[in-house]
Scaffold this active site. Sequence first.
Site: not given
Length: 510
Positions: A266-267
């Site tokens: 997600k990052r």
Amino acid sequence: MKTDKIRVRFAPSPTGPLHIGGVRTALYNFLFARQHGGTMILRIEDTDQSRFVPGAEQYITESLRWCGLDFDESPEKGGPHAPYRQSERSDIYRTYIRQLIDAGHAYYAFDTETELEELRSQAKAGGKTFQYDQHTRKSLRNSTALPAEEVESYLASGAPYVIRVRIPENEPVTVHDLIRGEVTVNTQNLDDKVLFKSDGLPTYHLANVVDDYLMQITHVIRGEEWLPSAPLHVLLYRFFGWESIMPQFAHLPLILKPDGNGKLSKRDGDRLGFPVFPTAWKDPVSGELFSGYRESGYLPEAVINILAHLGWNPGMGTEQEFFTMEELISLFSLERVGKHGSKFDPEKARWFNHQYLQRLGDEELSQYLKPWFDQYGLDPDPGYIIRVTGMVRERSSLIPDLWANSWYFFMRPEQYDPQVYQKIWQPGTAALLQDILAETERLEEFTAETFHTLVQEYTSRTGVKMGQVMNPLRLLTVGSSQGPGMMDLAAILGKEEFTARIRAGLQKLA
Ligand code: GLU
């Protein structure tokens, strides 16, 4: 409880925003269901209260809707197997966990978290990992090891406990996966996972299997990260006596980072400059912002195509790259989903969106500029907006590019790029522009052609180079060195606006 009709579910846990890997899972379920005239279910798997994130369920529903994916049964819509939120089904799971206990397939465990932590660190110190399983269970505090009276008194005292699955000894368990073929493990290697927690709610494994059974799910299409859980699920179906009617499994390959090194996390997106979420998300606790495809200016059609190609391929000899949802529905097949992870290619994603923007007519595309008109309180003539859109569309891949490439058609520049100014502004520039301005004002018919003739005559008469006129004119009209052909730009702005910008610029730069 088996019906012939295809029934699939997308079963996210509301622990945060939906990663595009999750959207792809939803998409493949959706395509499969629609192709077979089946039923698509949204089931919210929210039994892990410690990971519950407020707003996440709503995010999931809305972002999937933006992508064009809809459900036949869901918490919102209801349906014959409601409720579709697992936290509202705890009574159901209690009945089924009872069955497992009574049949000896599950047991009470009273070990405290501190005790387990101690065992873990002991094992770690000896270079091992502690596992609660058939090899260790007899030496732990649970109903398989303790005398019946002690178990009774524990339960009567209200001491906290969990219920664990009792994995049988030394049995092969085979998962038939539609993508991966047969995957067999020996139960020796499986741990006695917790099925029911001390808070009175089941874990994912129990709730998932019970619900897939009750909701008559025929195909479980989910991410590869769930493959290691599949043998336990098969065992649970076996314990309940549902193995002959259990769903078929299809575990989708991972979506990998652009360099292929591991799963797209997600990052990664904001770190590498592209979204990994369908729509933007603000973490309610940390306040951290994650960008989304929608807000970054992607069209949902493009996102769907990007995701369709990440794992599935339309087949040999198919040159087609763009598919409508209808086409995907008719062409999709699980046999054409690969086993190996697919690298996410952000350039390709932009390219897809560029292509989709180019497919829209000028008028339709021009509608996307509206938010900026609202933001700046502008109300340009619709015909004018459409003409401008036509001029800048080719250079626009994402919707904000449309504005970045066109704002100066609607607003006067307030600043002039100092670097461009340094480079092109000469001692005679202001005087020269005054001449051009005066001649332009005398022009009766102001078009790209007449203005071109004017500048051409001026340069040959005075010996000034074309660039010495055009570059500063552009700086005054646009504020920088960007933009389409200067004559076209002047013509579309019109004589009044064009000359006003030159006058204003000369004044500011004087
Ligand atoms: N709740 C699981 C998830 O969040 C669902 C996995 C499954 O589809 O079985 O992905």
